[in-house]
Write an enzyme that holds these catalytic residues in place. Structure first.
Site, PDB file in Angstrom:
ATOM      1  N   LYS A   1     115.371  35.842  76.392  1.00  0.00           N
ATOM      2  CA  LYS A   1     115.958  34.514  76.169  1.00  0.00           C
ATOM      3  C   LYS A   1     115.326  33.806  74.976  1.00  0.00           C
ATOM      4  O   LYS A   1     116.025  33.156  74.203  1.00  0.00           O
ATOM      5  CB  LYS A   1     115.789  33.650  77.427  1.00  0.00           C
ATOM      6  CG  LYS A   1     116.616  34.070  78.615  1.00  0.00           C
ATOM      7  CD  LYS A   1     116.541  33.057  79.746  1.00  0.00           C
ATOM      8  CE  LYS A   1     115.111  32.787  80.209  1.00  0.00           C
ATOM      9  NZ  LYS A   1     114.437  33.999  80.732  1.00  0.00           N
TER      10      LYS A   1
ATOM     11  N   SER B   1     106.232  28.114  82.105  1.00  0.00           N
ATOM     12  CA  SER B   1     105.223  28.551  83.078  1.00  0.00           C
ATOM     13  C   SER B   1     104.450  29.723  82.488  1.00  0.00           C
ATOM     14  O   SER B   1     105.037  30.757  82.168  1.00  0.00           O
ATOM     15  CB  SER B   1     105.896  28.989  84.384  1.00  0.00           C
ATOM     16  OG  SER B   1     106.668  27.940  84.926  1.00  0.00           O
TER      17      SER B   1
ATOM     18  N   PRO C   1     119.086  44.777  68.723  1.00  0.00           N
ATOM     19  CA  PRO C   1     118.524  46.109  68.976  1.00  0.00           C
ATOM     20  C   PRO C   1     117.152  46.026  69.617  1.00  0.00           C
ATOM     21  O   PRO C   1     116.513  44.971  69.657  1.00  0.00           O
ATOM     22  CB  PRO C   1     118.437  46.711  67.572  1.00  0.00           C
ATOM     23  CG  PRO C   1     118.194  45.519  66.689  1.00  0.00           C
ATOM     24  CD  PRO C   1     119.008  44.402  67.303  1.00  0.00           C
TER      25      PRO C   1
ATOM     26  N   GLY D   1     116.350  28.098  79.242  1.00  0.00           N
ATOM     27  CA  GLY D   1     115.981  28.037  80.642  1.00  0.00           C
ATOM     28  C   GLY D   1     114.778  28.904  80.958  1.00  0.00           C
ATOM     29  O   GLY D   1     114.095  29.413  80.065  1.00  0.00           O
TER      30      GLY D   1
ATOM     31  N   LYS E   1     112.204  23.953  75.518  1.00  0.00           N
ATOM     32  CA  LYS E   1     111.877  24.709  76.730  1.00  0.00           C
ATOM     33  C   LYS E   1     111.479  23.659  77.760  1.00  0.00           C
ATOM     34  O   LYS E   1     110.329  23.207  77.798  1.00  0.00           O
ATOM     35  CB  LYS E   1     110.727  25.679  76.463  1.00  0.00           C
ATOM     36  CG  LYS E   1     110.353  26.553  77.648  1.00  0.00           C
ATOM     37  CD  LYS E   1     111.219  27.785  77.755  1.00  0.00           C
ATOM     38  CE  LYS E   1     110.673  28.738  78.833  1.00  0.00           C
ATOM     39  NZ  LYS E   1     111.501  29.943  78.956  1.00  0.00           N
TER      40      LYS E   1
END
Length: 240
Positions: free
Chosen positions: A26, A52, A218, A130, A48
């Site tokens: 992500k 965590s 890739p 996320g 963000k």
């Protein structure tokens, strides 16, 4: 290089990036999208909401930072205060609600929504990354997907290309649409360089997912280079 396009006040393009799972790329995709957006907008910024897992970082107040957040900042053209692009930074690499519990705090969607709104007021384009997959709890009652719903943001799904991705991708797409949000597109990211039938799996995803494929990234053997990868993404469905 950014174009001369300047967004009208209140016209910030907002994109929420989710994934089929944790560790599917992500952050790489979000940073790549930021670089691609910078070709069309002057003020692009990544966010963000909950990070965590922190690492030592001398340049950050407190001496700790999320590697994901640092990558998003490097890809942004708009520098903002840390409490805006990463309002919640939690030490332990756990689900947000568990990491918050260990840190002795409770995180709410309202805590995350206000900074996002502030960024929308400052930026031409905002990419919100996320944590984990779509149904990740931020506390005992709320999910991170509730933030996407509050923002009414179109969603970009990052599909980690490995065995099992078809099921994960289709279920996530169903959940996004069931929440009343637009699945703006998806990006395939090769996380298993030895995945069998890669082309066939991509063909299946193109047939089954109810949104366009923005591109396929890739396998990255070394450090990823989002600026170079930006050319692999087609953001036309989002920009028009």
């Amino acid at each position: 290089m950014a174009s001369d396009h300047v967004a009208l006040p209140g016209a910030c393009r907002t994109l929420f990036v989710t994934g089929t799972d944790t560790g599917v790329g992500k952050t790489l995709v979000s940073a790549t999208v930021l670089h691609a957006l910078a070709r069309h907008h002057r003020r692009v910024v990544g966010m963000k909401p909950v990070a965590s897992g922190l690492v030592p970082h001398a340049g950050t107040p407190g001496g700790w930072a999320s590697e994901d957040v640092l990558q998003l900042r490097a890809a942004s053209t708009l520098a903002v205060a840390p409490e805006l692009d990463n309002p919640v930074a939690l030490p332990d690499p756990l689900s947000p609600h568990l990491a918050a519990r260990r840190a002795g705090r409770r995180v709410t969607v309202a805590d995350l929504l206000a900074p996002a709104r502030s960024l929308q007021a400052q930026a031409d384009a905002l990419v919100v990354e996320g944590a984990g997959g779509w149904r990740v709890p931020v506390n005992d009652d709320e999910l991170l997907s509730d933030l996407a719903r509050a923002l009414a943001a179109p969603v970009l799904l990052v599909v980690g290309l490995r065995l099992g991705c078809l099921n994960h991708a289709m279920l996530t797409a169903e959940a996004i649409r069931a929440d009343g949000l637009e699945l703006a597109g998806w990006v395939g990211n090769v996380v298993d360089p030895h995945m069998a039938c890669l082309v066939e799996n991509l063909d299946t995803l193109r047939q089954r997912l109810p949104a366009p494929c923005w591109g396929v990234l890739p396998w990255q053997a070394g450090l990823p280079e989002p600026p170079a990868l930006a050319a692999r993404l087609d953001l036309a469905p989002f920009l028009h």
